[in-house]
Design a protein around this motif. Structure first.
Motif, PDB file in Angstrom:
ATOM      1  N   PHE A   6      78.875  90.857  10.129  1.00 17.53           N
ATOM      2  CA  PHE A   6      79.104  91.301   8.695  1.00 17.53           C
ATOM      3  C   PHE A   6      80.402  90.642   8.199  1.00 17.53           C
ATOM      4  N   LEU A   7      80.809  89.482   9.274  1.00 17.67           N
ATOM      5  CA  LEU A   7      82.112  89.406   8.775  1.00 17.67           C
ATOM      6  C   LEU A   7      82.283  88.437   7.858  1.00 17.67           C
ATOM      7  N   PHE A   8      81.030  88.129   7.098  1.00 15.42           N
ATOM      8  CA  PHE A   8      81.219  87.057   6.032  1.00 15.42           C
ATOM      9  C   PHE A   8      81.815  87.736   4.819  1.00 15.42           C
ATOM     10  N   PHE A   9      81.889  89.089   4.750  1.00 17.85           N
ATOM     11  CA  PHE A   9      82.674  89.876   3.753  1.00 17.85           C
ATOM     12  C   PHE A   9      83.980  89.709   3.780  1.00 17.85           C
ATOM     13  N   THR A  10      84.628  89.665   5.135  1.00 23.26           N
ATOM     14  CA  THR A  10      86.004  89.617   5.304  1.00 23.26           C
ATOM     15  C   THR A  10      86.517  88.490   6.056  1.00 23.26           C
ATOM     16  N   ALA A  11      85.867  87.451   6.524  1.00 21.57           N
ATOM     17  CA  ALA A  11      86.622  86.271   7.193  1.00 21.57           C
ATOM     18  C   ALA A  11      87.209  85.468   6.319  1.00 21.57           C
ATOM     19  N   LEU A  12      88.254  84.894   6.871  1.00 19.25           N
ATOM     20  CA  LEU A  12      89.400  83.927   6.051  1.00 19.25           C
ATOM     21  C   LEU A  12      88.549  82.666   5.952  1.00 19.25           C
ATOM     22  N   ALA A  13      88.085  82.277   4.697  1.00 21.49           N
ATOM     23  CA  ALA A  13      87.767  80.705   4.459  1.00 21.49           C
ATOM     24  C   ALA A  13      88.634  80.240   3.836  1.00 21.49           C
ATOM     25  N   VAL A  14      89.406  78.967   4.299  1.00 13.99           N
ATOM     26  CA  VAL A  14      90.556  78.284   3.475  1.00 13.99           C
ATOM     27  C   VAL A  14      89.691  77.440   2.699  1.00 13.99           C
ATOM     28  N   THR A  15      89.191  77.664   1.605  1.00 16.79           N
ATOM     29  CA  THR A  15      88.678  76.754   0.558  1.00 16.79           C
ATOM     30  C   THR A  15      88.984  77.123  -0.608  1.00 16.79           C
ATOM     31  N   PRO A  16      89.058  75.988  -1.535  1.00 18.90           N
ATOM     32  CA  PRO A  16      89.762  76.593  -2.954  1.00 18.90           C
ATOM     33  C   PRO A  16      88.690  77.300  -3.668  1.00 18.90           C
ATOM     34  N   LEU A  17      89.419  78.407  -4.721  1.00 19.24           N
ATOM     35  CA  LEU A  17      88.778  79.096  -5.483  1.00 19.24           C
ATOM     36  C   LEU A  17      88.406  78.532  -6.935  1.00 19.24           C
ATOM     37  N   GLN A  18      89.273  77.453  -7.228  1.00 21.16           N
ATOM     38  CA  GLN A  18      89.110  76.938  -8.523  1.00 21.16           C
ATOM     39  C   GLN A  18      89.439  75.487  -8.435  1.00 21.16           C
ATOM     40  N   THR A  19      89.731  74.981  -9.391  1.00 18.23           N
ATOM     41  CA  THR A  19      89.926  73.372  -9.383  1.00 18.23           C
ATOM     42  C   THR A  19      91.141  73.047  -8.699  1.00 18.23           C
ATOM     43  N   LEU A  20      91.266  72.002  -7.877  1.00 17.55           N
ATOM     44  CA  LEU A  20      92.395  71.348  -7.291  1.00 17.55           C
ATOM     45  C   LEU A  20      92.686  69.927  -7.889  1.00 17.55           C
ATOM     46  N   ASN A  21      92.250  69.746  -9.031  1.00 13.60           N
ATOM     47  CA  ASN A  21      92.403  68.466  -9.523  1.00 13.60           C
ATOM     48  C   ASN A  21      94.054  68.292 -10.066  1.00 13.60           C
ATOM     49  N   ILE A 282      86.725  76.073  14.696  1.00  7.28           N
ATOM     50  CA  ILE A 282      87.226  75.144  13.641  1.00  7.28           C
ATOM     51  C   ILE A 282      86.215  75.224  12.685  1.00  7.28           C
ATOM     52  N   ARG A 283      86.864  75.222  11.484  1.00  5.45           N
ATOM     53  CA  ARG A 283      85.979  75.394  10.212  1.00  5.45           C
ATOM     54  C   ARG A 283      85.984  74.134   9.209  1.00  5.45           C
ATOM     55  N   PRO A 284      85.085  73.888   8.559  1.00  2.94           N
ATOM     56  CA  PRO A 284      84.937  72.831   7.509  1.00  2.94           C
ATOM     57  C   PRO A 284      85.691  73.266   6.509  1.00  2.94           C
ATOM     58  N   ASN A 285      86.376  72.302   5.646  1.00  5.71           N
ATOM     59  CA  ASN A 285      87.375  72.832   4.333  1.00  5.71           C
ATOM     60  C   ASN A 285      87.007  71.521   3.333  1.00  5.71           C
ATOM     61  N   GLU A 286      87.956  71.731   2.567  1.00  4.80           N
ATOM     62  CA  GLU A 286      87.831  70.891   1.060  1.00  4.80           C
ATOM     63  C   GLU A 286      88.033  69.446   1.703  1.00  4.80           C
ATOM     64  N   ILE A 287      88.846  69.237   2.843  1.00  7.14           N
ATOM     65  CA  ILE A 287      89.053  67.627   3.108  1.00  7.14           C
ATOM     66  C   ILE A 287      88.604  67.327   4.385  1.00  7.14           C
ATOM     67  N   ARG A 288      87.682  68.121   4.959  1.00  7.81           N
ATOM     68  CA  ARG A 288      86.867  67.774   6.281  1.00  7.81           C
ATOM     69  C   ARG A 288      85.676  68.426   6.047  1.00  7.81           C
ATOM     70  N   ASP A 289      84.338  67.698   6.207  1.00  6.87           N
ATOM     71  CA  ASP A 289      83.126  68.243   5.818  1.00  6.87           C
ATOM     72  C   ASP A 289      82.506  68.909   7.569  1.00  6.87           C
ATOM     73  N   MET A 290      81.196  69.405   7.311  1.00  9.77           N
ATOM     74  CA  MET A 290      80.868  69.770   8.627  1.00  9.77           C
ATOM     75  C   MET A 290      80.749  68.991   9.699  1.00  9.77           C
ATOM     76  N   SER A 291      80.348  67.521   9.266  1.00 13.03           N
ATOM     77  CA  SER A 291      80.341  66.578  10.460  1.00 13.03           C
ATOM     78  C   SER A 291      81.325  66.205  10.969  1.00 13.03           C
ATOM     79  N   GLN A 292      82.523  66.153  10.013  1.00  7.38           N
ATOM     80  CA  GLN A 292      83.837  65.756  10.748  1.00  7.38           C
ATOM     81  C   GLN A 292      84.488  66.896  11.254  1.00  7.38           C
ATOM     82  N   THR A 293      84.153  68.129  11.107  1.00  9.53           N
ATOM     83  CA  THR A 293      84.596  69.347  11.848  1.00  9.53           C
ATOM     84  C   THR A 293      83.837  69.224  13.251  1.00  9.53           C
TER      85      THR A 293
END
Length: 415
Positions: A6-21, A282-293
């Motif tokens: 059930f960790l999807f409720f509490t796991a740290l996901a380092v992805t932006p919440l809003q715009t990073l422009n 190793i997690r995907p993030n804003e600057i590394r997609d799943m294939s790069q991960t």
């Protein structure tokens, strides 16, 4: 913290919440205002780029746009609440998370800033979004701690039932639709109409994206694999009494539900066996997609096969915040504790061996099995396991009710 199912409720996901422009002068549309905080159309576009590989069809539709906006509104509400009650994220936690991203890309901090700049991502804004994501995870844990109290009588009842024995190993892969009961009669009519229009899993996915109020609506209501003993009892009883695949409607305090049973299984592991293991995540993030991960995970695996120290690589690169400082050590793992893909690989790996990289809902893992033993099945351990399962049963409803309260108290203006 271990990767509970059930960790999807509490796991740290380092992805932006809003715009990073980074371009502050760009003309942009306002999608919504929550209290005094705007959500921009570019916020939604950026979020879609992150999640589109999980979106049915992978195309931004009006319904996908609405579901992303709903997610982002909830995030703003949670951050506002956390700050209102005085919660803050320490600079050291944010620094550690950012350095973890840089290290996983084989970069130093300046190298990460250069990559962000090349993608028009403002570093100060990126740091702010990571800080907010950590804050959301912390406030959810606090709500669960305050609002879920498991009594000794509940534990006794659980242990005396067949749930703790027969359903601890059983797992189901579900999709979920919920229509919230703000207007019970209207919600009931809507869920019945959805049920009548659902004949196939594709129908269910479409209805989830278009109409569900659930957290995973944008993914077709996909809940992934869940141990039966960690589902709400209402769901378990419905699954027991109905052969499916369409289950429901089911009425709860939160609203009206439909389930779609994709698959069920009973892992062939014994409840008594424990495995001593450590891992690298190793997690995907804003600057590394799943294939790069995946490519990066393969690089780490090759280093390990060439003789690199697992403990040191985990400390340097793993993004599982609960085990990184311990060199990826997860301790003695009991069956049913980890997500199924992790348990399957762990069971297939011999003592002393290192697994090939494998994927779960959290990212790419490499694990090392250090030992196996018979589990401690003392009364104390049984009661701890029961408390964990009972908490998991309740936390979805508790967090959902809390979000309903936040929405009711907030000024939300959708444009």
């Amino acid at each position: 913290m271990k990767l509970f199912s059930f960790l999807f409720f509490t796991a740290l996901a380092v992805t932006p919440l809003q715009t990073l422009n980074a371009t502050q002068t760009k003309i942009d549309g306002i999608a919504a205002i929550i209290d005094s905080a705007p959500i921009l159309e570019s916020d939604i576009s950026n979020r879609f780029q992150i999640v589109k590989d999980r979106v049915p069809g992978g195309v931004m539709t009006d319904n996908i746009h609405r579901q992303i906006l709903n997610q982002m509104i909830d995030e703003v509400l949670q951050v506002n609440y956390a700050r209102k009650i005085g919660m803050r994220t320490s600079s050291s936690d944010v620094d550690q998370a950012i350095l973890g991203v840089a290290q996983n890309m084989n970069l130093d901090l300046q190298g990460l800033k250069n990559v962000l700049a090349s993608k028009d991502i403002n570093f100060a804004r990126y740091r702010e979004q990571i800080e907010q994501e950590i804050l959301i995870n912390n406030v959810k844990r606090e709500i669960i701690r305050k609002r879920i109290s498991i009594t000794d009588q509940e534990i006794d009842d659980y242990l005396s039932s067949n749930t703790s024995i027969t359903k601890e190993k059983d797992q189901v892969h579900l999709r979920h639709i919920i229509i919230r009961a703000t207007d019970p009669d209207k919600a009931k009519a809507e869920i019945q109409a959805i049920a009548e229009n659902t004949r196939t899993e594709a129908d269910f996915i479409q209805q989830a994206v278009e109409k569900s109020d659930g957290q995973f609506a944008i993914e077709g209501g996909n809940l992934g694999w869940r141990p039966l003993n960690q589902l709400p009892p209402l769901f378990v009883r419905a699954l027991d009494s109905d052969t499916g695949p369409l289950i429901g409607p089911i009425e709860s305090n939160a609203g009206f539900h439909l389930l779609w049973l994709i698959e069920e299984r009973s892992p062939s592991v014994t409840l008594q066996q424990q495995t001593k293991t450590r891992h690298i995540l190793i997690r995907p993030n804003e600057i590394r997609d799943m294939s790069q991960t995946q490519v990066f995970a393969d690089e780490l695996y090759n280093k390990l096969k060439a003789g690199a120290d697992f403990n040191e690589l985990a400390k340097e690169y793993s993004e599982d915040q609960g085990s990184t400082l311990q060199g990826g050590d997860l301790g003695w793992v009991t069956p049913g504790t980890m997500v199924p893909e992790f348990e399957t690989m762990m069971d297939q790996t011999n003592v002393g061996d290192i697994s090939k990289p494998f994927r779960t809902q959290f990212g790419w893992h490499i694990l090392q099995v250090e030992g196996r033993r018979e589990a401690d099945i003392s009364d104390k351990v049984k009661r701890q396991n029961a408390q964990q399962a009972l908490t998991a049963q309740k936390q979805d409803v508790v967090l959902s009710s809390w979000l309903d309260e936040l929405r009711a108290d907030a000024f939300i203006d959708r444009k």
